[in-house]
Write an enzyme that holds these catalytic residues in place. Structure first.
Site, PDB file in Angstrom:
ATOM      1  N   GLY A  63      42.416  32.376  37.451  1.00  0.00           N
ATOM      2  CA  GLY A  63      42.172  33.797  37.373  1.00  0.00           C
ATOM      3  C   GLY A  63      43.121  34.548  36.469  1.00  0.00           C
ATOM      4  N   TYR A  70      48.901  39.890  38.865  1.00  0.00           N
ATOM      5  CA  TYR A  70      49.732  39.099  39.770  1.00  0.00           C
ATOM      6  C   TYR A  70      49.646  37.605  39.454  1.00  0.00           C
ATOM      7  CZ  TYR A  70      50.679  43.117  42.782  1.00  0.00           C
ATOM      8  OH  TYR A  70      51.117  44.327  43.290  1.00  0.00           O
ATOM      9  N   LEU A 175      41.609  35.367  42.081  1.00  0.00           N
ATOM     10  CA  LEU A 175      40.251  35.673  41.651  1.00  0.00           C
ATOM     11  C   LEU A 175      39.616  36.719  42.551  1.00  0.00           C
ATOM     12  CD1 LEU A 175      39.072  31.971  41.347  1.00  0.00           C
ATOM     13  CD2 LEU A 175      39.450  33.477  39.398  1.00  0.00           C
ATOM     14  N   LEU A 224      45.297  35.801  46.926  1.00  0.00           N
ATOM     15  CA  LEU A 224      45.726  37.197  46.965  1.00  0.00           C
ATOM     16  C   LEU A 224      44.687  38.032  47.683  1.00  0.00           C
ATOM     17  CD1 LEU A 224      46.993  37.512  43.298  1.00  0.00           C
ATOM     18  CD2 LEU A 224      48.413  37.534  45.355  1.00  0.00           C
ATOM     19  N   TYR A 226      44.135  42.066  50.006  1.00  0.00           N
ATOM     20  CA  TYR A 226      44.477  43.489  49.906  1.00  0.00           C
ATOM     21  C   TYR A 226      44.261  44.145  51.269  1.00  0.00           C
ATOM     22  CZ  TYR A 226      44.323  48.344  48.184  1.00  0.00           C
ATOM     23  OH  TYR A 226      44.546  49.675  47.993  1.00  0.00           O
ATOM     24  N   TYR A 236      37.381  51.473  47.373  1.00  0.00           N
ATOM     25  CA  TYR A 236      37.385  50.014  47.229  1.00  0.00           C
ATOM     26  C   TYR A 236      36.121  49.506  47.909  1.00  0.00           C
ATOM     27  CZ  TYR A 236      39.514  45.348  46.866  1.00  0.00           C
ATOM     28  OH  TYR A 236      39.811  44.031  46.548  1.00  0.00           O
ATOM     29  N   SER A 276      46.914  46.510  36.950  1.00  0.00           N
ATOM     30  CA  SER A 276      46.551  45.393  36.089  1.00  0.00           C
ATOM     31  C   SER A 276      45.284  45.746  35.327  1.00  0.00           C
ATOM     32  CB  SER A 276      46.318  44.133  36.926  1.00  0.00           C
ATOM     33  OG  SER A 276      45.204  44.320  37.787  1.00  0.00           O
ATOM     34  N   ALA A 278      42.469  44.162  35.441  1.00  0.00           N
ATOM     35  CA  ALA A 278      41.313  44.043  36.330  1.00  0.00           C
ATOM     36  C   ALA A 278      41.195  45.260  37.247  1.00  0.00           C
ATOM     37  CB  ALA A 278      41.426  42.767  37.156  1.00  0.00           C
TER      38      ALA A 278
END
Length: 361
Positions: A63, A70, A175, A224, A226, A236, A276, A278
């Site tokens: 990713g 990150y 990812l 990762l 969130y 989100y 980032s 993304a």
């Protein structure tokens, strides 16, 4: 049950809390003294004298497509400790990423703590929504963004990594994708919801399936996540909050199953917001002055327990700890690296928290 893996003789055990704060990739933090490197490429925490030596270990980080996220920070932290770094990059941006690497555009972000340059042993094309070649539809195979590329499914990449490097020790899943992330859940289509789950959650399961057999015992799988997995984070959307909840649940189940079958640990890092490339793709709403990620960063700094900036290296160094023998008994964990935002129950900058001065007597 298999006996626990023997810790590396190069590892000196010290309190775990000290290790979470390792400081090895100074470029993210601006001017300050870089952490020293021990002999043999090991990473040393200046404050504790703890040494993490990953020399001879191979880490596959999936990713990574630039130096802003990150995934890159994790790769650099692992490289700083001596690990061999190989990457998996989404095919449509692979050419641009490779051009940035070969053209020197990322050199400033590749400097390790001893002044040397991070070496990326190989970059593989990887589209983690496809498990095997049979899963790739003709519309994708014939797409100009995939032109000239082959072997980009998870099974094919795992086979290629095994052929090139044999066994690996660290697998990083960095990812996530939700095609309808800007839509509220109430407006998300079934297709968009399932696409978010496929790319952001099931991809970890598939990678554990395909890479698990080529991982050395005592290895580590990281992903990762969130905070939106367990708290409401407006903006989100598109099923991404659900996908992150799935990812965390799967982390616990995979910790048991992959632990017993392959002798590897599985953990996920719940990271605070980072601007980032993304994340920036989640743009501004109509009439809004700031993007979602800008709002999330500002909110986190004001309302977190620490009230400080979060840097990519904070997540990178936590991943280093979780990948090392120092964390050999840590698995199935969602580890928060968000300056304590997850622990807060009230927003300190809320209008309702503001008190007017008492009237003069």
């Amino acid at each position: 049950p298999r006996p626990p893996p023997t810790p590396s003789p190069a590892m000196r055990f010290t309190p775990l809390l000290a290790l979470v704060g390792l400081t090895g990739t100074a470029a993210f933090m601006g001017p300050r003294a870089a952490a020293p490197r021990a002999r043999g490429g090991a990473f040393m925490a200046k404050e504790t004298g703890a040494t993490v030596d990953l020399t001879g270990k191979v880490a596959f980080v999936a990713g990574v497509a630039d130096s802003s996220g990150y995934g890159w920070a994790i790769a650099r932290a692992l490289a700083d400790a001596g690990a061999t770094i190989i990457l998996g990059t989404w095919p449509p941006v692979l050419g641009m990423f490779k051009a940035s690497l070969s053209g020197g555009k990322l050199d400033g972000d590749m400097t390790l703590s001893d002044g040397s340059k991070m070496d990326i042993a190989k970059v593989y094309p990887l589209d983690a929504v496809f498990d095997t070649p049979e899963d790739v539809p003709e519309s994708v195979a014939n797409n100009k963004r995939y032109k000239g590329l082959a072997g980009f499914t998870i099974a094919e990449v795992a086979a290629a990594v095994e052929e090139d490097f044999g066994k690996i020790d660290i697998l990083v899943h960095s990812l996530a994708n939700g095609p309808e992330v800007t839509k509220p859940l109430l407006e998300t289509s079934r297709q968009g919801y399932l696409a978010a789950s496929s790319a952001s959650a099931y991809s970890l399961v598939s990678m554990a399936q395909k890479f698990g057999p080529i991982m050395n015992e005592g290895g580590a799988i990281l992903s990762l996540t969130y905070l939106a997995s367990e708290r409401v984070v407006p903006g989100y959307g598109g099923g991404m909050s659900s996908a992150k909840a799935q990812l965390e649940s799967d982390t616990r189940t995979l910790a048991f199953e992959a632990g017993r079958k392959h002798g590897v640990r599985v953990n996920t890092i719940s990271a605070g917001p980072l601007k980032s490339r993304a994340a920036t793709a989640i743009g501004k709403g109509a009439g809004e002055q700031k993007s979602f990620i800008e709002l999330a960063i500002d909110y986190s700094k004001v309302n977190s327990a620490m009230g400080q900036d979060l840097y990519a290296e904070d997540v990178g160094n936590t991943a280093l700890f979780l990948s090392s023998p120092m964390a050999r008994a840590v698995t199935g964990v969602t580890l928060y690296v968000d300056n304590g935002l997850h622990a807060m129950g009230m927003a300190l900058d809320s209008v309702s928290m503001q008190q007017e001065a008492a009237p003069a007597a």
